[in-house]
Scaffold this motif. Sequence first.
Motif, mmCIF file in Angstrom:
data_model
loop_
_atom_site.group_PDB
_atom_site.id
_atom_site.type_symbol
_atom_site.label_atom_id
_atom_site.label_comp_id
_atom_site.label_asym_id
_atom_site.label_seq_id
_atom_site.Cartn_x
_atom_site.Cartn_y
_atom_site.Cartn_z
ATOM 1 N N VAL A 141 14.077 25.245 -1.751
ATOM 2 C CA VAL A 141 15.505 25.524 -1.656
ATOM 3 C C VAL A 141 16.150 25.391 -3.030
ATOM 4 O O VAL A 141 16.995 26.193 -3.423
ATOM 5 C CB VAL A 141 16.157 24.563 -0.642
ATOM 6 C CG1 VAL A 141 17.662 24.617 -0.739
ATOM 7 C CG2 VAL A 141 15.705 24.907 0.761
ATOM 8 N N THR A 191 22.714 24.257 4.383
ATOM 9 C CA THR A 191 22.635 24.084 2.925
ATOM 10 C C THR A 191 22.788 22.630 2.505
ATOM 11 O O THR A 191 22.622 22.310 1.331
ATOM 12 C CB THR A 191 23.754 24.866 2.213
ATOM 13 O OG1 THR A 191 25.002 24.339 2.654
ATOM 14 C CG2 THR A 191 23.678 26.333 2.529
ATOM 15 N N ARG A 207 15.349 26.155 6.230
ATOM 16 C CA ARG A 207 16.581 25.411 5.968
ATOM 17 C C ARG A 207 16.952 24.517 7.147
ATOM 18 O O ARG A 207 17.312 23.361 6.977
ATOM 19 C CB ARG A 207 17.729 26.390 5.697
ATOM 20 C CG ARG A 207 17.677 26.989 4.304
ATOM 21 C CD ARG A 207 18.850 27.901 4.056
ATOM 22 N NE ARG A 207 18.875 28.334 2.670
ATOM 23 C CZ ARG A 207 19.383 27.638 1.676
ATOM 24 N NH1 ARG A 207 19.928 26.461 1.934
ATOM 25 N NH2 ARG A 207 19.352 28.078 0.442
#
Lengths: 520, 1117
Positions: free
Chosen positions: B459, B269, B439
Amino acid sequence: MLDWLVVAVPVLPISAAALVGVGIAGGSIAGEHAERRTRNVMLGAVSAAAVALALVTTYRVIGAIAPQVALGTWIDSGRHRIALSFTLDRLSLSFAALIAVLGLTVLRFSVNYMHREPGFHRFFAVLTLFIGAMLLLVLGGNGVVTFAGWEVAGVCSYLLIAYAYDRPVATSNATRAFVTNRIGDAGFVLGLVLAFMWCGDAEWTTVLGSGAKLDMLQRTTLAVCFLVAAMAKSAQVPLTPWVTRAMEGPTPSSAIFYGAVMIHAGVYLILRLQPIFEHSPAAMVLLVIIGSLTAGYGFFCGLTQTDVKSALTFATIGQVGLMFLTCGLGWWEIATAHLFAHTFLRTYQFLTAPSLMHHVIGKPIRPVPQWLARRHGLYVASLQRCWLEQLAEKWVVRPTSLLAADLSTFDHKVIERTIGLPVPAVSALSSLAAWEERRLAADAGAGPDTREVSGLLGFVAHKLASGLYWFEEKLVLQGAGSDLWRAGRQLGHRMASIEKLLCRPRYLFLLVLLTLLSVS
Amino acid sequence: MHALCTENSAEDSHSELRLKIAEIVADLGHVLPGQAPILNFVHHNTLHGFQHLPFDQALAEAERITGIFGYLPESDFRRLYACGRISDGDLEAVLNRAEALTPDTIVLEYANRSLRYRDVYRIAMVYGIERISTSHLRWSIEELGVLDRVEADVPPTARRGLLESIKHHQGGGRQQIPGQEVLIRELWRACLEKFGLDEAEFHPEELIDLSMQQAERLLGEFAAANEGVRGDEPVARRSMLEQAQKMLANTLNQVGAKLSLRGLLLELTDEDVLNHVRPLLICHCASFLDEGLAAWHAPNRSSGFYCAWRESMRRDWSLYLSEAPEWRAIVSALPEDARDVLIAELRRLGLPAARWEGYLTRIALELPGWSGMMNWRATHVGYPPNQETPVSLMDYLAVRLILDRIWLERVCKDVWGIQADLASLERYFRTHLSELLVRHALFRGNLPEYLAAKAQRLVELERNERLNPEPWRNLADMIYTWSRGNSVSESAHHTTYGSAWRLFRLAQHLGMTAPDLKALPRVQAERLLRVLDGFTPDRRAYLWLQAYERHYREEVFAALAANHGHGRWSKREERPEAQIIFCMDDREESIRRHLEELNPGIETLGAAGFFGVAMNWRGLDDQAVTPLCPIVVTPSNEVREVPRPDQTKQNRRHGRRNRFRDLLSKLVNHEVRRNLVSSHALIDLLAPGYLLGLIGKVFFPRRQNRLVRAAAAAFVPTVDTELAVNAEDDGTVATPENPRLGFTDAEQADHVTAFFHNTGLTYGFAPLVVLMGHGSVSQNNPHLAAYDCGACSGRHGGPNARAFAAMANRPEIRRLLAKRGIEVPEDTWFVGTEHDTCNEEILWFDTGDVPALLRPTHHKLRQELDRACRLSAHERCRRFASAPSKLTLSEALEHVIGRSTDFSQVRPELGHATNAAAFVGRRSMSQGVFFDRRVFLISYDPTQDPDGSRLEGILLTVGPVGAGINLEYYFSTVNNERFGCGTKVPHNVTGLFGVMEGTSGDLRTGLPRQMIEIHEAMRLLVVVEHKPDVLGAIYERQPPLRELIGNAWIQLATLDPDDGQIMLFEPGRGFVPREARVHEIPTRTGSTEWYAGHSQPLSPALIRPDSTTSPRDLARA
């Protein structure tokens, strides 16, 4: 002729900084061997500025220069004219002397301290620019010139907090400091606009002189606007947290920015506007409140600080709070004297911060009284700095950044699609899977849609075509299947998320605002 | 009954787990920095936890765990090679020794030449034959024109070979001789063909929009590779999903091995929970460990960190304000015991118990400074602040895990709406594989811009794959296509930028031409590349390091050999005029040499700077005692400085004034920042003084310092003092737990005798014997203790020298000494002094007691020492960038004094930065040689200790101390950012025990950049004057020495006291004679003559005041 000597005071350091800045950008100033040149230019420029300042002061004392010097028009637009003017009264001259002396001292200190640092030249350029900006700030004859110095000093502070720009903590703290200071700028700019509207001019002499002419509300509004600016620069509650995050830069920059010169700029602004404040009891009360809150805050949080720089920062916050307080009580002379005294002492303490521990071996600090020491809750409050930072995070930073993210989504999903921006190259991307599918589909006669269209018209035409196709394919040929169900579910999700967004306070607030606007 | 049983067994297994956790945490000490609080800074091996392994293996292991490479970067070694600090001979020699690498095996034969491993190794080391990226290759071809000409770094012989082949190649001169580019391109094509590679290569941007042929070709290649895979979805997509599946398993397996959960989320992330955890964690840690900077600490600090923190957490609104979910439940459910927290958290994460250790190591190493400090405090129970605040690493880890969890939950909930544990993550990603791929590629991979921009947007806009899977799948397909397309020119693991490029470069350096290459079978070429593969960066670096060390070592050996039989004081046949015993410190080498050059009648000796007197010291103004001895010793005796009998009145005044000065210091250092209103008044009162002080300190540091010292001396009158060293013998034995005030006569005699025996000073005493402790001053330097005497735990050694002199001058002790066989002449007098290595000042103690007869000798010696100090300052100045290149002696002294008084100076002195070797033996082995302040000199007389029993004791102290200093410098130099503490400039002193960057950073350990700038990172070379077999026996007997020497943390050599033969110890081989290289040693008449005009490290030179310099030497200089 003598008037131009005044200009030389801020311009000398600024142009030296510009010179070195150009050299750095052009690559001609770099590395260890150029250090000597950089430092000579900088020390020379600031020393020359100090000499010029001394001459100006002398001429001013013997009366050869007027207290307000106007060198011409800077900006002329319609009814408004902004002069390039300087104020040479006791306050500004003594403040300028303070800046020159401490600036020179810290520059000299940095020569050895920053030796062989990769950012040596950058550091010197920014520090010198800062000294020039501060001189401009205090000598400025009207609000706009002062504001110019005010802003440049803010930028310098940003650049030096982020001195180690490869460390994310340093850069994000620098940004935080910079953004917080913009709140103060809003106050400053509003104050300037109001001064133009009500006094017709932003010359300090005019503004201060018209104190009696304005009505109480106007005076108070003007004072409060500048007070907001001063609060941000001097890190008064609740705008304190930026300064506690500003300790990422090299020690000498911490010393001159947050121990000495810049943090006192807010107090200078208050002192400068003394007549306006004096004519507004409400503003004075506000000064007292903010000052005492900040003083208490600095003291209370300072008790638990365990690193030297933070401990000194909170001590500074406390004393600057006291200056606001004394101003609010009308003890202007005391505030001025304290400002000077405090500046000397704090610069010294910041510069010697690395050796503090060697001076206090075996001499621990006096602990807090027992009744306070036992209060765990208060201890946590002090340790967490009364959660000012987290409060700001929750109520200001997070909502703002979420709003920004939403706007960007809106831009991307609605505006860009509607207007039809030129299709960027990335839309033409293809993948092996898509190729393969297309090839398979070519065998079967149909394939997935990989085309991307742009613009409302294109979009409508495309949708129409594919809708008809889909209708024919799925409903007519295959009968309603899972696709219809899936489409329905997606629609439901979309609606739910819109509803959720609308329920958030920031949108409620926006809606209320819009309603109000449309009603009025 | 049954239920009870299970309960019991559950209880059992729980207590077992607790034991296991305790064990794991206790073990963490091995990988954490072991640095003491900064006021007690003592040099130690940065990798002390790996010392049980051989040097190269230890470095590899440390790199595996921490990711820090333990050698200088190869570019630095090549720079040293280029400037002659490493020669071809050195490389040759270390390659000869590297048997594990089989240097003499033949790799291949071509064109009547046979190529050995060592040739390939040499080229790889000197020129670097490495894989590059596709973009790098493309750039090299397009911008550097590597296919148009022979590469610039190809040595002349190979170049000539290559170019001459052009003529042969074309055969006859009818055609025009082609240019280099034809030849080189042909070579390149041959390299490509060798591995069946295609010259054409995709430009990354070409994949933005595949052309029909490209797509068809890729698909064709692809389908061939995935033969047999059947299913509904396109092969490309299914293969993408398979890859993602593999990635998922891989990534999850890495948690606990290479990653913490925080690390995993950072990869997926780009959100670092440590950014939230760090400020909260550090403010509690710092407040808990604080040793007197803050006025207010947690009320229940004495109950341990975890308890104090838990109590605080319940009252802290931070979590509420940062909208951490479920924090209330987490905080209210916290168990009593930190161990239970660890067990519960690790279980909740879903980590198998086998990976707990790895996970905790990861967590601890994410903030190594703070973890290390907690661990140091926990393992040094006797450290005074520990009495008030007991520390445990377990507590710290528990707090860290809880804070981690709170924020990990927040991120996981925000992004995916799941819980923060491995099982939930796996469940989620098993069904959202495309998201994982996107990701991972975005935050970990090096996506090209066009893909990165798209991924970033996805994202941001979509957050996760749940709602709208299609764009994720499409993008994952694209990324997959890109990653395949990027390696299309792979054929059976060979790539253009890997195999072909390396072969191409190697061929040029070997002078191989295209026909040579073509004639080479593919297996041979592959074998060549395998040799390169096996020659890993750490192997290369270790060889480089050995070559670097060898170069210096051979110079030292040559100098020692040339000096054998020439140095003075192998036997004291005539009585020396004076003897001065310095600390063994490398910084004292120069002053000793200068002093001997000034007056050959003076003998100098070296010993650990506490002179065998381990003591708790309490100076006249001290409130508490300070141990003055090596860190491994705990003193059993206390020595106090007391006023002389006639000084009582003076002393009372001194005490009063001194208390006042203390009060003032407390006011300005503490009160003025602690208080609010009283500070207001105080600030106004003190400001003018501060302004003057500040200006003086910045612009006139020397004068200001002199003034302040004079004022202080005038205000606080000096008291004539002496040491209370004597104690009555009450029949008890003094121990650290039961210390004695003073030493009994027997104890004194023991210490003095042992010292004399160790140094070999058992006969031939001069009339004046001076013991010279040392210390350092600087104005504004948190790392001050690192410059002081290491043998005195980072303090000054003057008091020890003074105490020794006081003991040795007593007639009672002289009598006892005589009984033990050491006759100290009646007219000999001992004096204690202290040398300041920063400003070259020498403090003399108790000079009033010097007998009248010796006054003239004393006076003369002081003058000579004064001059030696100036000369030493002069020699030191050559290494300072700020000093002019030509200086007089007085200017040099002024310069070093100026440094010591300048509070803006971050390099007051250069510390041990030049250390490289240690000699244990008589001064005669090194007297008369210029060693450039690089050698620890320890006096020891082998003729008095034939069996080496005293040597054993000396080596046991000198070995670890020397290795500690040397290795700390080594590691801080090779990677200053990770092993050292980086630049001093942003350092911020915390809690009086450490420095950190900014206000909530990690504690920085190791040496700052300013201390190591001129250090040459090599392992300490210890040369002992004795027979190899004596040393061999000691080595066998002593495990600590076996660890240090056998594992090659230091190098050991012997110098035969009789014939001067030098033997080098090689682990696994024993002592081998030094390679007798003809090595000319320059000769000069004085040190100054040799170093004048040089600012870089200098090789040893013989200093022969009487000889005339040979013209050839002059020409060379």
